[in-house]
Design an enzyme around this catalytic site. Structure first.
Site, PDB file in Angstrom:
ATOM      1  N   HIS A  52      -9.384  -7.230   2.489  1.00  0.00           N
ATOM      2  CA  HIS A  52      -8.182  -6.391   2.585  1.00  0.00           C
ATOM      3  C   HIS A  52      -7.321  -6.488   1.321  1.00  0.00           C
ATOM      4  CE1 HIS A  52      -5.532  -3.969   5.062  1.00  0.00           C
ATOM      5  NE2 HIS A  52      -4.506  -4.736   4.749  1.00  0.00           N
ATOM      6  N   PHE A  64       0.829  -1.216   0.000  1.00  0.00           N
ATOM      7  CA  PHE A  64       0.000   0.000   0.000  1.00  0.00           C
ATOM      8  C   PHE A  64       0.856   1.257   0.000  1.00  0.00           C
ATOM      9  CE2 PHE A  64      -2.531   3.266   2.228  1.00  0.00           C
ATOM     10  CZ  PHE A  64      -3.684   3.256   1.449  1.00  0.00           C
ATOM     11  N   SER A  74      -8.660 -13.960   4.190  1.00  0.00           N
ATOM     12  CA  SER A  74     -10.082 -14.297   4.286  1.00  0.00           C
ATOM     13  C   SER A  74     -10.989 -13.067   4.346  1.00  0.00           C
ATOM     14  CB  SER A  74     -10.299 -15.174   5.525  1.00  0.00           C
ATOM     15  OG  SER A  74      -9.721 -14.527   6.636  1.00  0.00           O
ATOM     16  N   THR A  75     -10.379 -11.875   4.204  1.00  0.00           N
ATOM     17  CA  THR A  75     -11.172 -10.637   4.231  1.00  0.00           C
ATOM     18  C   THR A  75     -10.922  -9.863   2.931  1.00  0.00           C
ATOM     19  OG1 THR A  75      -9.415  -9.247   5.136  1.00  0.00           O
ATOM     20  CG2 THR A  75     -10.732 -10.506   6.727  1.00  0.00           C
ATOM     21  N   VAL A 128       1.253  -9.243  -2.479  1.00  0.00           N
ATOM     22  CA  VAL A 128      -0.058  -9.122  -1.830  1.00  0.00           C
ATOM     23  C   VAL A 128      -0.742 -10.477  -1.987  1.00  0.00           C
ATOM     24  CG1 VAL A 128      -2.101  -7.695  -1.550  1.00  0.00           C
ATOM     25  CG2 VAL A 128      -0.086  -6.740  -2.689  1.00  0.00           C
ATOM     26  N   ILE A 129      -0.997 -11.096  -0.848  1.00  0.00           N
ATOM     27  CA  ILE A 129      -1.532 -12.465  -0.857  1.00  0.00           C
ATOM     28  C   ILE A 129      -2.935 -12.462  -0.250  1.00  0.00           C
ATOM     29  CG2 ILE A 129      -1.145 -14.843  -0.082  1.00  0.00           C
ATOM     30  CD1 ILE A 129       1.873 -14.184   0.012  1.00  0.00           C
ATOM     31  N   ARG A 180       6.428 -17.836  -7.893  1.00  0.00           N
ATOM     32  CA  ARG A 180       6.863 -16.659  -8.672  1.00  0.00           C
ATOM     33  C   ARG A 180       8.038 -15.921  -8.039  1.00  0.00           C
ATOM     34  NH1 ARG A 180       2.122 -18.314  -9.368  1.00  0.00           N
ATOM     35  NH2 ARG A 180       1.038 -18.071 -11.360  1.00  0.00           N
TER      36      ARG A 180
HETATM   37  N1  INI Z   1       0.712  -5.609   2.395  1.00  0.00           N
HETATM   38  C1  INI Z   1       1.347  -6.360   1.477  1.00  0.00           C
HETATM   39  O1  INI Z   1       2.354  -5.911   0.921  1.00  0.00           O
HETATM   40  N2  INI Z   1       0.898  -7.610   1.187  1.00  0.00           N
HETATM   41  C2  INI Z   1      -0.204  -8.136   1.782  1.00  0.00           C
HETATM   42  O2  INI Z   1      -0.562  -9.293   1.467  1.00  0.00           O
HETATM   43  C3  INI Z   1      -0.907  -7.359   2.728  1.00  0.00           C
HETATM   44  N3  INI Z   1      -2.077  -7.881   3.368  1.00  0.00           N
HETATM   45  O3  INI Z   1      -2.653  -8.858   2.883  1.00  0.00           O
HETATM   46  O4  INI Z   1      -2.500  -7.373   4.396  1.00  0.00           O
HETATM   47  C4  INI Z   1      -0.404  -6.072   3.028  1.00  0.00           C
HETATM   48  N4  INI Z   1      -1.016  -5.293   3.958  1.00  0.00           N
HETATM   49  C5  INI Z   1      -0.370  -4.161   4.557  1.00  0.00           C
HETATM   50  C6  INI Z   1      -0.566  -2.885   3.768  1.00  0.00           C
HETATM   51  O5  INI Z   1       0.187  -2.900   2.569  1.00  0.00           O
HETATM   52  C7  INI Z   1      -0.111  -1.665   4.579  1.00  0.00           C
HETATM   53  O6  INI Z   1       1.270  -1.758   4.845  1.00  0.00           O
HETATM   54  C8  INI Z   1      -0.848  -1.535   5.917  1.00  0.00           C
HETATM   55  O7  INI Z   1      -2.252  -1.561   5.697  1.00  0.00           O
HETATM   56  C9  INI Z   1      -0.471  -0.226   6.624  1.00  0.00           C
HETATM   57  O8  INI Z   1      -0.815   0.908   5.828  1.00  0.00           O
END
Ligand code: INI
Length: 154
Positions: free
Chosen positions: A89, A58, A86-87, A82-83, A128
Site C-alpha cells: 500500500h 493519496f 507490511s503490504t 506515508v509510513i 522529521r
Molecule cells: N495515507 C497516508 O497519508 N499515509 C499512510 O501511511 C497511508 N497508509 O499507509 O495507508 C495512507 N493511506 C490512506 C490513503 O492516503 C487514502 O486516504 C485512502 O486510501 C483512501 O483513498
C-alpha cells in the site's frame, strides 16, 4: 553573471494554503505547526494562511489541483506522512502523492512544495516532525517562501 534567486521575506500579502493529510495525524499535525511557524516567521499574515484537511496523502493532489484552479492562492505547501506497513500500500500511496503533486504543479505553474514524509517506520517520521531531524513542515514552507519570491522575478 546575473544570479536570480528568491529571498525569505514575505510582504504579508501572499495568500498561501497548507494541505494536510489527516492519516498519521500525530505526525502530520506537527508538520502543520512547523509550516505555520515558518510562514509567520518569514512575515506572512495568519489571515492569509488557510489549512485544508484531506483524509490521506493519496487525496492531496486532487485538492491541490482544485486550490490552484481556484486562483485564490499564490502558493501551496503540502504535508503528509506515508509510513511503510507490511503490504505494498505504501508504494502506491507515496507514488501517487508524489506524481500527483508534481503534475498539478506543472499544470498550474504556481509554487508548490512537497512536505510529505515517506518513511520506513514511525520513528523516522517522528524524527522529521519536530525532533532530531528537524521539522519537514517548517522546511517545506520555507522553501515555498523562497519560491514565492523567486517567481516574482522570473
Ligand atoms: N495515507 C497516508 O497519508 N499515509 C499512510 O501511511 C497511508 N497508509 O499507509 O495507508 C495512507 N493511506 C490512506 C490513503 O492516503 C487514502 O486516504 C485512502 O486510501 C483512501 O483513498
Amino acid at each position: 553573471m546575473n544570479i536570480i534567486e528568491g529571498n525569505l521575506a514575505l510582504s504579508g500579502n501572499e495568500k498561501v494554503a497548507i494541505i494536510n493529510a489527516r492519516f498519521n495525524h500525530i505526525i502530520t499535525d506537527r508538520l502543520v505547526e512547523g509550516a505555520k511557524d515558518a510562514f509567520l516567521r518569514h512575515g506572512g499574515s495568519e489571515d492569509n494562511l488557510d489549512l485544508v484537511l484531506v483524509p490521506g496523502a493519496f487525496e492531496i493532489p486532487f485538492v491541490l489541483d482544485k486550490l490552484l484552479e481556484s486562483g485564490k492562492y499564490d502558493g501551496v505547501c503540502c504535508v503528509g506522512a506515508v509510513i511503510r506497513g507490511s503490504t505494498p500500500h505504501f508504494d502506491y500511496v507515496s507514488a501517487e502523492a508524489t506524481k500527483g503533486v508534481a503534475n498539478a504543479t506543472m499544470k498550474h505553474g504556481k509554487p508548490v512544495t512537497f512536505g510529505i514524509l515517506t518513511t520506513d517506520n514511525i520513528e523516522q517520521a517522528i524524527e522529521r516532525a519536530g525532533s532530531k531531524a528537524g521539522n519537514k513542515g517548517f522546511e517545506s514552507m520555507t522553501g515555498l517562501v523562497e519560491l514565492l519570491s523567486l517567481y516574482k522575478s522570473l
